[in-house]
Scaffold this motif. Structure first.
Motif, PDB file in Angstrom:
ATOM      1  N   UNK A 227       0.859  -1.186   0.000  1.00 21.77           N
ATOM      2  CA  UNK A 227       0.000   0.000   0.000  1.00 21.77           C
ATOM      3  C   UNK A 227       0.893   1.233   0.000  1.00 21.77           C
ATOM      4  N   UNK A 228       0.556   2.172  -0.885  1.00 18.70           N
ATOM      5  CA  UNK A 228       1.250   3.461  -0.939  1.00 18.70           C
ATOM      6  C   UNK A 228       0.173   4.518  -0.889  1.00 18.70           C
ATOM      7  N   UNK A 229       0.136   5.283   0.186  1.00 19.10           N
ATOM      8  CA  UNK A 229      -0.866   6.349   0.182  1.00 19.10           C
ATOM      9  C   UNK A 229      -0.169   7.706   0.128  1.00 19.10           C
ATOM     10  N   UNK A 230      -0.863   8.658  -0.429  1.00 19.73           N
ATOM     11  CA  UNK A 230      -0.291   9.996  -0.528  1.00 19.73           C
ATOM     12  C   UNK A 230      -1.330  11.069  -0.260  1.00 19.73           C
ATOM     13  N   UNK A 231      -1.000  11.950   0.689  1.00 21.57           N
ATOM     14  CA  UNK A 231      -1.875  13.088   0.976  1.00 21.57           C
ATOM     15  C   UNK A 231      -1.014  14.345   0.878  1.00 21.57           C
ATOM     16  N   UNK A 232      -1.310  15.167  -0.090  1.00 21.85           N
ATOM     17  CA  UNK A 232      -0.534  16.406  -0.262  1.00 21.85           C
ATOM     18  C   UNK A 232      -0.846  17.345   0.896  1.00 21.85           C
ATOM     19  N   UNK A 233       0.161  17.670   1.675  1.00 16.18           N
ATOM     20  CA  UNK A 233      -0.088  18.442   2.905  1.00 16.18           C
ATOM     21  C   UNK A 233      -0.701  19.815   2.628  1.00 16.18           C
ATOM     22  N   UNK A 234      -0.057  20.591   1.785  1.00 19.02           N
ATOM     23  CA  UNK A 234      -0.523  21.964   1.561  1.00 19.02           C
ATOM     24  C   UNK A 234      -1.901  21.986   0.911  1.00 19.02           C
ATOM     25  N   UNK A 235      -2.081  21.083  -0.057  1.00 17.27           N
ATOM     26  CA  UNK A 235      -3.348  21.077  -0.780  1.00 17.27           C
ATOM     27  C   UNK A 235      -4.498  20.639   0.123  1.00 17.27           C
ATOM     28  N   UNK A 236      -4.234  19.655   0.956  1.00 18.26           N
ATOM     29  CA  UNK A 236      -5.290  19.169   1.844  1.00 18.26           C
ATOM     30  C   UNK A 236      -5.687  20.254   2.850  1.00 18.26           C
ATOM     31  N   UNK A 237      -4.696  20.929   3.382  1.00 18.04           N
ATOM     32  CA  UNK A 237      -5.005  22.014   4.330  1.00 18.04           C
ATOM     33  C   UNK A 237      -5.852  23.090   3.647  1.00 18.04           C
ATOM     34  N   UNK A 238      -5.462  23.443   2.422  1.00 18.17           N
ATOM     35  CA  UNK A 238      -6.222  24.476   1.705  1.00 18.17           C
ATOM     36  C   UNK A 238      -7.673  24.029   1.534  1.00 18.17           C
ATOM     37  N   UNK A 243      -9.795  27.410   1.723  1.00 18.30           N
ATOM     38  CA  UNK A 243      -8.983  28.498   1.154  1.00 18.30           C
ATOM     39  C   UNK A 243      -8.959  28.385  -0.363  1.00 18.30           C
ATOM     40  N   UNK A 244      -8.722  29.517  -0.993  1.00 14.14           N
ATOM     41  CA  UNK A 244      -8.699  29.540  -2.455  1.00 14.14           C
ATOM     42  C   UNK A 244      -7.539  28.685  -2.997  1.00 14.14           C
ATOM     43  N   UNK A 245      -6.422  28.710  -2.268  1.00 17.05           N
ATOM     44  CA  UNK A 245      -5.252  27.953  -2.689  1.00 17.05           C
ATOM     45  C   UNK A 245      -4.363  27.724  -1.481  1.00 17.05           C
ATOM     46  N   UNK A 246      -3.315  26.909  -1.684  1.00 20.99           N
ATOM     47  CA  UNK A 246      -2.372  26.665  -0.590  1.00 20.99           C
ATOM     48  C   UNK A 246      -1.710  27.957  -0.125  1.00 20.99           C
ATOM     49  N   UNK A 251       0.542  27.785   5.621  1.00 22.84           N
ATOM     50  CA  UNK A 251       1.808  27.319   5.038  1.00 22.84           C
ATOM     51  C   UNK A 251       2.568  28.482   4.414  1.00 22.84           C
ATOM     52  N   UNK A 252       1.845  29.465   3.919  1.00 26.68           N
ATOM     53  CA  UNK A 252       2.498  30.566   3.207  1.00 26.68           C
ATOM     54  C   UNK A 252       2.340  31.921   3.878  1.00 26.68           C
ATOM     55  N   UNK A 253       1.541  31.968   4.952  1.00 26.21           N
ATOM     56  CA  UNK A 253       1.229  33.280   5.541  1.00 26.21           C
ATOM     57  C   UNK A 253       2.486  34.076   5.898  1.00 26.21           C
ATOM     58  N   UNK A 254       3.420  33.437   6.600  1.00 32.23           N
ATOM     59  CA  UNK A 254       4.632  34.139   7.037  1.00 32.23           C
ATOM     60  C   UNK A 254       5.497  34.569   5.862  1.00 32.23           C
TER      61      UNK A 254
END
Ligand code: SER
Length: 595
Positions: A227-238, A243-246, A251-254
Motif C-alpha cells: 500500500x502506498x498512500x499519498x496526501x498532499x499536505x498543503x493542498x489538503x489544508x487548503x 482556502x482559495x489555494x495553498x 503554510x504561506x502566511x509568514x
C-alpha cells in the motif's frame, strides 16, 4: 471538522499511524539517489521503490512519513491556484503487510473520527478502479467503503486514466482509490462527479494498491502486495480550510508577509501582485529546500542546478516587478528556514549555505538581468514588427544576459510574441561547436564551460595578456597555457624572471582601467593573414587562408580566439591578481579573480 494548521496535520498524521504500529521514517533527499532518470523526488513512493519491489526495509513493513517532493514540470503555471513546485507528501506504507481492508479503514478513521480530523462523512466522496483487461474491477475497495458507512452514491467507478497509479511508465503500480472533499459548490452538470475538474470535489488522499510491476509492455504481479498512500499536505489544508489555494493558508502566511514587508505592497492588491507574491514564495521555498537538502546543490547550468538557477532567477524577476530592493531574496529564505527548521533540521544545519547561495545567485543575476531587460525593451519594437523573437536573438539573450529560454518565452508571451525555440537550440548548438573549436584552437583544455563567470574571466585573460605586454615591455610575452574555472583564471606565459609586485599592481590597474572604460567587445571573422595584418595576437595557424575569429576590446586588446566573451568590458567587475609564480623554466603563472 477541526480547523487545523499544516503543522498540526503533519503531526496528527504521523501520530495516528504510529498508533497503528507504523514506524515514522524521515524524508528522503529531494535529489534522488541512484536514479539518473529524474532530477528530483516527485512522490513519496519514489525513494521506496526498492522496498515495494521486495527489498527489506530496515524500519519494517509498516511505515509512515512526510516526503519532500519537487515537481517542476509545470513551473510556468505557478502563480495560479493549484501549482506548487515544492510540496510535502504525507504517506503510510505497507510493504507486503496489510492491504485494502486495513488501508481503507485507516483512512476512513483518520478523516472522520472526532479524535482525528473529524470531517463530516457526507462531505467525502470516493473513486475506485472500474476494471479493464489488465486488472479486475475493484469491488473489494467499493465494498469496504460501504462497510465503513459510506453511502454508495458517494462512490464512483472510474477507468485507469483516473484510478491507477504509477510513476512514469515502469515499476510498481496498481489500482487506487481516491478520496475527495466536497467544497459545497453547485454541481457543474447532472453528471458532476469527482473526475470532473469544475472544482466542486477536491482530491485529498490517494490509496494506491501496488500489486503489479509494469514492465513497459505489460503488468506482472509483484512479489508482495503493498500500500502506498499519498496526501498532499498543503493542498489538503487548503481544501479543509476552504482556502482559495495553498498560498492562502498558514503554510504561506509568514512568507507572504515577508514579501509584503520587503515590497511595501499587499498580496491581494491586484491579480498581478497575487501572481508575483505566489511565484516568489513558491520558488524561494523550493530553492531553500534544494540547497538545504543533505545532498544540496548550488545553482549551475546543468541538471538540478539549472532548475534551481531558474527558480531563483524567476523569483528575482518578479521581485523586481514588485520593486523589492536588491539582495533581499535571502531574507525570504530566512523566514522559510525558521518556519520549517524544527521538522526539517537540515535547514538549520545548512542555514549559511542556503543564504550564501541565494545571495550569490541574486547578485550574479542582478547584474546581467538589468542589462537584459533593457535590451529586451530596446528590441521589443523590432520583435513586435515581425511578431516574434528569432532563434539568434533568443540565444543572444541567453548567452549575453543569462536569460534562460523559458524566461524569454515568458517575456514574449506577456508581450503577445512567439519565440523560435528550435532556432534557439540550433544557435546554441552552433555556439557550442564554435566554442569547443575555439578552446581547441587556443586553450587546449582551457575553457571548461561558457557560464557567465567563466566567460568574464576569459575576457579578463585577454585584457591581462595585453597589460602584461605593456608593463613588461616585452612583445615576446605570449600565452603558454590557460585554465579557467568559474572561480578564477590561471594564465601561463613566457617570461624570464619574476614579475615584481609593482609590475603586478600596474597590470591590475591597466586591466581595471579597461573595465572602467566599458568598451564594447566586438568579434570579426577573417583570415589568419588579415588578423596578422591588423596586429592581432594569439596562436596563428600555419594553414594559409584559414578563417579565425578576432576579438577586439577597444584599444586595449585584439586577439585571435574562439570565444565566448562578455559583450562589454564593463560587465567584468574588479580584477585582482592573487598569485604570481614560476610554472616551469621561462614560464610564469598568474592566478587572478574578478570580484
Ligand atoms: N504515489 C501516489 C501519489 O503520489 C500515492 O502516494 O499520489
Amino acid at each position: 471538522m477541526k480547523n487545523i494548521t499544516t503543522k498540526e496535520l503533519r503531526s496528527l498524521f504521523l501520530k495516528f499511524f504510529e498508533e497503528k504500529n507504523h514506524t515514522v521514517i524521515s524524508s528522503a533527499s529531494v535529489i534522488p539517489e541512484n536514479d539518473p532518470s529524474v532530477l528530483f523526488t516527485t512522490a513519496g513512493m519514489h525513494p521506496l521503490v526498492p522496498y515495494l519491489l521486495g527489498e527489506k526495509h530496515p524500519a519494517g513493513t509498516r511505515i509512515c512519513d512526510v516526503q519532500k517532493c519537487i515537481r517542476t514540470g509545470d513551473i510556468d503555471e505557478v502563480g495560479d491556484n493549484s501549482h506548487l513546485t515544492f510540496f510535502e507528501m504525507l504517506g503510510n506504507w505497507s510493504l507486503g503487510d496489510y492491504f485494502k481492508q486495513e488501508s481503507i479503514a485507516y483512512s476512513y478513521e483518520f478523516l472522520t473520527s472526532e479524535k482525528w480530523l473529524g470531517i463530516d462523512k457526507d462531505r467525502l466522496y470516493f473513486t475506485v478502479f472500474a476494471g479493464d483487461e489488465d486488472a479486475p474491477r475493484d469491488m473489494e475497495s467499493f465494498n469496504r467503503w460501504v462497510e465503513m458507512g459510506v453511502d454508495p452514491s458517494h462512490i464512483f467507478f472510474l477507468p485507469k486514466k483516473h484510478n491507477w497509479w504509477m510513476a512514469g511508465t515502469k515499476g510498481p503500480c496498481g489500482a487506487d482509490t481516491e478520496i475527495f472533499f466536497d467544497t459545497g459548490r453547485e454541481k457543474c452538470c447532472d453528471d458532476c462527479n469527482p473526475a470532473c475538474d469544475c472544482g466542486k470535489y477536491l482530491e485529498i488522499w490517494n490509496n494506491v494498491f501496488m500489486e503489479y510491476n509494469s514492465t513497459g509492455s505489460g503488468f506482472e504481479p509483484l512479489k508482495q502486495k503493498n500500500v502506498d498512500t499519498g496526501m498532499g499536505l498543503e493542498r489538503t489544508i487548503a481544501t479543509l480550510q476552504g482556502a482559495e489555494s495553498a498560498y492562502d493558508t498558514d503554510a504561506f502566511a509568514g512568507i507572504l508577509e515577508c514579501i509584503s514587508r520587503l515590497s511595501g505592497k499587499n498580496y491581494k492588491d491586484s491579480a498581478d501582485t497575487v501572481k508575483a507574491f505566489r511565484i516568489i514564495a513558491d520558488h524561494i521555498r523550493c530553492a531553500t529546500f534544494i540547497i538545504g537538502d543533505p545532498r544540496g546543490i548550488a545553482p549551475s547550468n546543468v541538471d538540478q542546478g539549472y532548475v534551481l538557477r531558474r527558480l531563483i532567477r524567476r523569483a528575482l524577476r518578479y521581485a523586481m516587478a514588485l520593486e523589492i530592493p536588491e539582495n533581499k531574496l535571502s531574507e525570504i529564505a530566512e523566514v522559510i528556514i525558521e518556519q520549517y527548521k524544527d521538522f526539517y533540521t537540515e535547514l538549520a544545519v545548512n542555514h549559511d549555505r542556503i543564504i550564501a547561495e541565494i545571495s550569490k545567485e541574486e547578485e550574479r543575476f542582478q547584474r546581467t538581468l538589468k542589462n537584459g531587460m533593457h535590451e529586451f525593451s530596446r528590441l521589443l519594437p523590432t520583435f513586435s514588427a515581425v511578431g516574434g523573437i528569432d532563434g539568434k536573438n533568443a540565444f543572444r539573450l541567453y548567452d549575453t544576459f543569462g536569460f534562460p529560454i523559458e524566461f524569454t518565452e515568458e517575456m514574449a508571451r506577456e508581450n503577445g510574441l512567439t519565440v523560435d525555440v528550435e532556432g534557439f537550440h540550433a544557435a546554441f548548438a552552433e555556439h557550442q561547436k564554435k566554442s569547443s573549436q575555439g578552446a581547441e584552437q587556443k586553450f587546449k583544455g582551457g575553457l571548461a564551460d561558457s557560464s557567465e563567470a567563466t566567460t568574464n574571466l576569459h575576457t579578463a585573460t585577454h585584457l591581462m595578456q595585453a597589460a602584461l605586454r605593456k608593463v613588461l615591455q616585452d612583445d615576446s610575452v605570449s600565452q603558454k597555457g590557460s585554465n579557467i574555472t568559474p572561480e578564477r583564471l590561471r594564465f601561463d606565459f613566457s617570461f624570464g624572471r619574476k614579475v615584481t609586485p609593482e609590475e603586478l599592481r600596474e597590470v591590475e590597474r591597466l586591466v581595471n582601467e579597461a573595465i572602467a572604460a566599458d568598451v564594447e567587445i566586438t568579434c570579426e571573422e577573417m583570415t589568419v593573414e588579415e588578423a596578422k595584418a591588423q596586429g592581432a595576437i594569439g596562436l596563428f595557424s600555419d594553414r594559409y587562408g584559414e578563417r579565425v575569429k578576432v576579438y577586439t576590446m577597444g584599444e586595449f586588446s585584439k586577439e585571435i580566439c574562439g570565444g565566448p566573451h562578455a559583450k562589454r568590458t564593463g560587465e567584468l567587475g574588479t580584477f585582482k591578481i592573487k598569485k604570481e609564480e614560476a610554472s616551469s623554466a621561462g614560464v610564469r603563472r598568474i592566478k587572478a579573480v574578478l570580484q
